[in-house]
Design a protein around this motif. Structure first.
Motif, PDB file in Angstrom:
ATOM      1  N   CYS A  77      43.847  51.558  44.894  1.00 23.55           N
ATOM      2  CA  CYS A  77      42.552  51.200  44.289  1.00 23.55           C
ATOM      3  C   CYS A  77      42.469  49.704  44.055  1.00 23.55           C
ATOM      4  O   CYS A  77      43.411  48.973  44.356  1.00 23.55           O
ATOM      5  CB  CYS A  77      42.388  51.965  42.969  1.00 23.55           C
ATOM      6  N   SER A  78      41.353  49.281  43.478  1.00 24.12           N
ATOM      7  CA  SER A  78      41.183  47.845  43.249  1.00 24.12           C
ATOM      8  C   SER A  78      42.122  47.340  42.151  1.00 24.12           C
ATOM      9  O   SER A  78      42.271  46.132  41.983  1.00 24.12           O
ATOM     10  CB  SER A  78      39.736  47.535  42.878  1.00 24.12           C
ATOM     11  N   ALA A  79      42.739  48.234  41.410  1.00 25.27           N
ATOM     12  CA  ALA A  79      43.756  47.894  40.393  1.00 25.27           C
ATOM     13  C   ALA A  79      43.233  46.971  39.300  1.00 25.27           C
ATOM     14  O   ALA A  79      44.017  46.340  38.589  1.00 25.27           O
ATOM     15  CB  ALA A  79      45.009  47.310  41.053  1.00 25.27           C
ATOM     16  N   ASP A  80      41.904  46.898  39.140  1.00 21.26           N
ATOM     17  CA  ASP A  80      41.391  45.967  38.133  1.00 21.26           C
ATOM     18  C   ASP A  80      41.712  46.416  36.704  1.00 21.26           C
ATOM     19  O   ASP A  80      41.593  45.641  35.767  1.00 21.26           O
ATOM     20  CB  ASP A  80      39.882  45.715  38.319  1.00 21.26           C
ATOM     21  N   GLY A  81      42.163  47.657  36.560  1.00 18.88           N
ATOM     22  CA  GLY A  81      42.589  48.115  35.231  1.00 18.88           C
ATOM     23  C   GLY A  81      43.863  47.435  34.758  1.00 18.88           C
ATOM     24  O   GLY A  81      44.181  47.454  33.571  1.00 18.88           O
ATOM     25  N   THR A  82      44.602  46.821  35.702  1.00 15.61           N
ATOM     26  CA  THR A  82      45.881  46.198  35.328  1.00 15.61           C
ATOM     27  C   THR A  82      45.723  44.694  35.063  1.00 15.61           C
ATOM     28  O   THR A  82      46.692  43.948  35.113  1.00 15.61           O
ATOM     29  CB  THR A  82      46.955  46.406  36.426  1.00 15.61           C
ATOM     30  N   LEU A  83      44.500  44.266  34.782  1.00 12.97           N
ATOM     31  CA  LEU A  83      44.222  42.832  34.673  1.00 12.97           C
ATOM     32  C   LEU A  83      44.972  42.128  33.546  1.00 12.97           C
ATOM     33  O   LEU A  83      45.132  40.910  33.579  1.00 12.97           O
ATOM     34  CB  LEU A  83      42.707  42.594  34.544  1.00 12.97           C
ATOM     35  N   ARG A  84      45.474  42.888  32.568  1.00 14.95           N
ATOM     36  CA  ARG A  84      46.216  42.198  31.493  1.00 14.95           C
ATOM     37  C   ARG A  84      47.517  41.631  32.057  1.00 14.95           C
ATOM     38  O   ARG A  84      47.927  40.526  31.722  1.00 14.95           O
ATOM     39  CB  ARG A  84      46.540  43.179  30.360  1.00 14.95           C
ATOM     40  N   ARG A  85      48.172  42.393  32.913  1.00 20.11           N
ATOM     41  CA  ARG A  85      49.430  41.913  33.499  1.00 20.11           C
ATOM     42  C   ARG A  85      49.211  41.174  34.809  1.00 20.11           C
ATOM     43  O   ARG A  85      50.062  40.439  35.276  1.00 20.11           O
ATOM     44  CB  ARG A  85      50.392  43.082  33.724  1.00 20.11           C
ATOM     45  N   HIS A  86      48.069  41.402  35.437  1.00 27.44           N
ATOM     46  CA  HIS A  86      47.746  40.740  36.714  1.00 27.44           C
ATOM     47  C   HIS A  86      46.419  40.002  36.586  1.00 27.44           C
ATOM     48  O   HIS A  86      45.419  40.386  37.198  1.00 27.44           O
ATOM     49  CB  HIS A  86      47.663  41.786  37.833  1.00 27.44           C
ATOM     50  N   PRO A  87      46.420  38.908  35.803  1.00 28.57           N
ATOM     51  CA  PRO A  87      45.146  38.210  35.579  1.00 28.57           C
ATOM     52  C   PRO A  87      44.561  37.616  36.861  1.00 28.57           C
ATOM     53  O   PRO A  87      43.374  37.288  36.894  1.00 28.57           O
ATOM     54  CB  PRO A  87      45.511  37.115  34.569  1.00 28.57           C
ATOM     55  N   GLU A  88      45.362  37.513  37.931  1.00 30.05           N
ATOM     56  CA  GLU A  88      44.820  36.997  39.201  1.00 30.05           C
ATOM     57  C   GLU A  88      43.680  37.893  39.698  1.00 30.05           C
ATOM     58  O   GLU A  88      42.775  37.437  40.402  1.00 30.05           O
ATOM     59  CB  GLU A  88      45.926  36.869  40.273  1.00 30.05           C
ATOM     60  N   ILE A  89      43.720  39.175  39.306  1.00 28.94           N
ATOM     61  CA  ILE A  89      42.720  40.131  39.789  1.00 28.94           C
ATOM     62  C   ILE A  89      41.303  39.701  39.412  1.00 28.94           C
ATOM     63  O   ILE A  89      40.372  39.848  40.197  1.00 28.94           O
ATOM     64  CB  ILE A  89      43.043  41.544  39.228  1.00 28.94           C
ATOM     65  N   VAL A  90      41.136  39.127  38.216  1.00 27.83           N
ATOM     66  CA  VAL A  90      39.773  38.772  37.796  1.00 27.83           C
ATOM     67  C   VAL A  90      39.218  37.631  38.653  1.00 27.83           C
ATOM     68  O   VAL A  90      38.010  37.439  38.727  1.00 27.83           O
ATOM     69  CB  VAL A  90      39.660  38.417  36.281  1.00 27.83           C
ATOM     70  N   HIS A  91      40.111  36.869  39.287  1.00 25.21           N
ATOM     71  CA  HIS A  91      39.655  35.739  40.107  1.00 25.21           C
ATOM     72  C   HIS A  91      39.478  36.109  41.572  1.00 25.21           C
ATOM     73  O   HIS A  91      38.920  35.342  42.339  1.00 25.21           O
ATOM     74  CB  HIS A  91      40.660  34.587  40.013  1.00 25.21           C
ATOM     75  N   THR A  92      40.008  37.261  41.970  1.00 27.36           N
ATOM     76  CA  THR A  92      40.040  37.553  43.404  1.00 27.36           C
ATOM     77  C   THR A  92      39.270  38.805  43.828  1.00 27.36           C
ATOM     78  O   THR A  92      38.931  38.934  45.004  1.00 27.36           O
ATOM     79  CB  THR A  92      41.503  37.729  43.880  1.00 27.36           C
ATOM     80  N   ARG A  93      39.006  39.715  42.887  1.00 28.84           N
ATOM     81  CA  ARG A  93      38.358  40.967  43.276  1.00 28.84           C
ATOM     82  C   ARG A  93      36.912  40.746  43.706  1.00 28.84           C
ATOM     83  O   ARG A  93      36.203  39.936  43.101  1.00 28.84           O
ATOM     84  CB  ARG A  93      38.345  41.948  42.093  1.00 28.84           C
ATOM     85  N   THR A  94      36.503  41.471  44.753  1.00 31.65           N
ATOM     86  CA  THR A  94      35.115  41.368  45.220  1.00 31.65           C
ATOM     87  C   THR A  94      34.532  42.782  45.294  1.00 31.65           C
ATOM     88  O   THR A  94      35.273  43.776  45.333  1.00 31.65           O
ATOM     89  CB  THR A  94      35.050  40.760  46.631  1.00 31.65           C
ATOM     90  N   ILE A  95      33.199  42.839  45.359  1.00 33.29           N
ATOM     91  CA  ILE A  95      32.520  44.132  45.488  1.00 33.29           C
ATOM     92  C   ILE A  95      32.998  44.815  46.767  1.00 33.29           C
ATOM     93  O   ILE A  95      33.153  46.027  46.814  1.00 33.29           O
ATOM     94  CB  ILE A  95      30.985  43.916  45.547  1.00 33.29           C
ATOM     95  N   SER A  96      33.244  44.011  47.804  1.00 29.26           N
ATOM     96  CA  SER A  96      33.639  44.628  49.078  1.00 29.26           C
ATOM     97  C   SER A  96      35.043  45.260  48.982  1.00 29.26           C
ATOM     98  O   SER A  96      35.309  46.283  49.608  1.00 29.26           O
ATOM     99  CB  SER A  96      33.492  43.604  50.207  1.00 29.26           C
ATOM    100  N   ASP A  97      35.944  44.682  48.167  1.00 27.66           N
ATOM    101  CA  ASP A  97      37.267  45.318  47.936  1.00 27.66           C
ATOM    102  C   ASP A  97      37.068  46.710  47.345  1.00 27.66           C
ATOM    103  O   ASP A  97      37.757  47.665  47.697  1.00 27.66           O
ATOM    104  CB  ASP A  97      38.092  44.563  46.876  1.00 27.66           C
ATOM    105  N   ILE A  98      36.120  46.785  46.411  1.00 29.77           N
ATOM    106  CA  ILE A  98      35.908  48.067  45.719  1.00 29.77           C
ATOM    107  C   ILE A  98      35.345  49.099  46.690  1.00 29.77           C
ATOM    108  O   ILE A  98      35.793  50.242  46.721  1.00 29.77           O
ATOM    109  CB  ILE A  98      35.009  47.847  44.480  1.00 29.77           C
ATOM    110  N   ARG A  99      34.425  48.622  47.523  1.00 34.84           N
ATOM    111  CA  ARG A  99      33.849  49.537  48.526  1.00 34.84           C
ATOM    112  C   ARG A  99      34.941  50.052  49.471  1.00 34.84           C
ATOM    113  O   ARG A  99      35.037  51.243  49.736  1.00 34.84           O
ATOM    114  CB  ARG A  99      32.775  48.784  49.315  1.00 34.84           C
ATOM    115  N   GLN A 100      35.782  49.133  49.947  1.00 34.52           N
ATOM    116  CA  GLN A 100      36.853  49.536  50.890  1.00 34.52           C
ATOM    117  C   GLN A 100      37.800  50.546  50.250  1.00 34.52           C
ATOM    118  O   GLN A 100      38.185  51.534  50.867  1.00 34.52           O
ATOM    119  CB  GLN A 100      37.668  48.309  51.285  1.00 34.52           C
TER     120      GLN A 100
END
Ligand SMILES: C[S@@+](CC[C@H](N)C(=O)[O-])C[C@H]1O[C@@H](n2cnc3c(N)ncnc32)[C@H](O)[C@@H]1O
Length: 424
Positions: free
Chosen positions: A303-326
């Motif tokens: 999955c997009s793993a955005d739930g793990t943003l506390r330990r992986h703050p890079e996710i907030v800078h890199t996730r896109t709508i298209s990642d979520i769609r894929q």
């Protein structure tokens, strides 16, 4: 190589693509103290990036790219050290001026020097400010599809805080909570607030527990009396949930597409003195259509793993709508394929460490529309915790799903779990 130089490279890599914390291990030539410094510096730069960009804007009219260039990256790292690590100003400014000359160009030093000097001058006042925004506008846009402004704000405030360490214990959670000075959460999680090297903690080498965020333990926590049941763990590596299933007495087939990640699963199970019935390296989309049937199928989907943003703050800078769609497309294919492996009256557990409803609630609603022989088996708070289940009601949605968000229970990973039943 200089440790700030190494930190810069990891910071840059993490802005280019999401990568796991394991990538810090690439720099194994560092001693543990330097490795800890690099990790802390990179994570803090990622957590404070948007806030420090606003501070820079107060001092210079120059436009800052949405993804910071090498010059701004060095200023952000320098500012982190000055504001939060309190390394001596002169040495810090000097190091980052040199780093900017190396990583950007020889003319960059003057600008970096000027901004960092101003930050040194005003550091006491800046360090006292609330460090927001943490989320860049593009990430807020993603969350806006599913949550209102007030909720996003609350998630952002919870997500910027460095998370505690959650472990799952094989048995005797109350004893382990006492021994390790932690707090019991649910039935088998112990939350530890002290930092330190995980493998030096009591019980690690003996295989008495493993690291697993509380949210991540919930899909298997919802399964009761599974001793002797045949369970397929479809996306199993690195094996946190496999270990829970085996520990509860199930006969587990663990499958994953990544042979490399399965090696980690094997190492983890070996340390924990647990063994799976079968470990299979295969693409589930090819394997599932010919699979035998199981009492329970667990699909802990990529999955997009955005739930793990506390330990992986890079996710907030890199996730896109298209990642979520894929990811949602792949999850749909995996769900459709998993149907075949669930026995009549069997259970299908679907979970993702994502906050987006396209990967969670909406994904399952679509699945149920196209698979009328499956229905929701509503999850109850008592499934999560046998003592004081009322504290866990907030995690259960009206439909009977688990919906975790980072601002719940003092900080947990964002997560979604659905328990589905295959009917005759
Ligand atoms: C969220 S992780 C699983 C975490 C694991 N369940 C745990 O608790 O430790 C998702 C996993 O799905 C695997 N995966 C991705 N696509 C797959 C596919 N087509 N078939 C099988 N596994 C896949 C990835 O290699 C990854 O290990």
């Amino acid at each position: 190589m200089d440790i700030r130089d190494i930190a810069f490279d990891i910071y840059k890599k993490s802005l280019d693509s999401v990568f796991s914390g394991d990538s810090f291990a690439e720099f194994s030539e560092l001693n543990s103290q330097d490795a800890a410094f690099v990790k802390r510096l990179v994570l803090m730069a990622l957590r404070r990036q948007e806030f420090i960009k606003n501070v820079i804007r107060e001092y210079a009219a120059k436009k800052i790219p949405a993804k910071p260039d090498a010059v701004h990256m060095t200023i952000i790292m320098g500012a982190v050290e000055i504001l939060y690590f309190r390394t001596p100003d002169y040495a810090t400014v000097n190091s980052y001026v040199n780093l900017a000359k190396k990583k950007a160009n020889k003319f960059a030093g003057g600008f970096v020097n000027a901004i960092l000097h101003k930050i040194c001058r005003d550091k006491d006042e800046i360090a006292k400010r609330a460090p927001f925004p943490f989320f860049p506008a593009a990430f807020v846009e993603i969350l806006r599809k599913d949550y209102d402004k007030k909720r996003i704000n609350s998630i952002e405030r919870a997500a910027v805080i460095e998370p505690a360490l959650d472990i799952t214990v094989k048995q005797n959670p109350d004893e382990w909570a006492l021994k390790l000075g932690g707090k019991k959460l649910g039935n088998s999680t112990i939350r530890l607030y002290q930092s330190g090297t995980v493998n030096e903690l009591e019980g690690f080498n003996e295989g008495c527990w493993w690291v697993q965020d509380f949210s991540s333990s919930l899909p298997v926590a919802t399964l009761k009396n599974i001793g002797g049941k045949k369970v397929l763990d479809v996306c199993a590596a690195p094996g946190g949930k496999t270990a829970q299933l085996i520990n509860k007495g199930a006969e587990v087939t663990a499958l994953d597409i990544s042979a490399e990640r399965l090696k980690l699963l094997e190492q983890n199970l070996e340390r924990l003195h647990l063994s799976a019935n079968q470990i299979i390296a295969a693409d589930a989309l090819e394997w599932l259509p010919h699979a035998p049937q199981f009492d329970i199928v667990l699909l802990d989907a990529p999955c997009s793993a955005d739930g793990t943003l506390r330990r992986h703050p890079e996710i907030v800078h890199t996730r896109t709508i298209s990642d979520i769609r894929q990811n949602a497309d792949l999850q749909k294919k995996l769900l459709d394929a998993a149907v075949n492996a669930v026995a009549e009256n069997g259970i299908l557990i679907y979970s993702v460490c994502s906050m987006t409803k396209d990967e969670g609630e909406k994904q399952i609603k679509k699945f149920l529309d196209s698979h009328p022989n499956f229905s929701i088996d509503p999850i109850k708070a008592e499934d999560i915790s046998s003592s004081m289940p009322e504290n866990f009601n907030q995690l259960i949605s009206q439909e009977g799903f688990i919906r975790c968000l980072p601002d719940m229970l003092g900080g947990i990973d964002g997560f979604f779990v659905a328990r589905l039943k295959k009917n005759n």
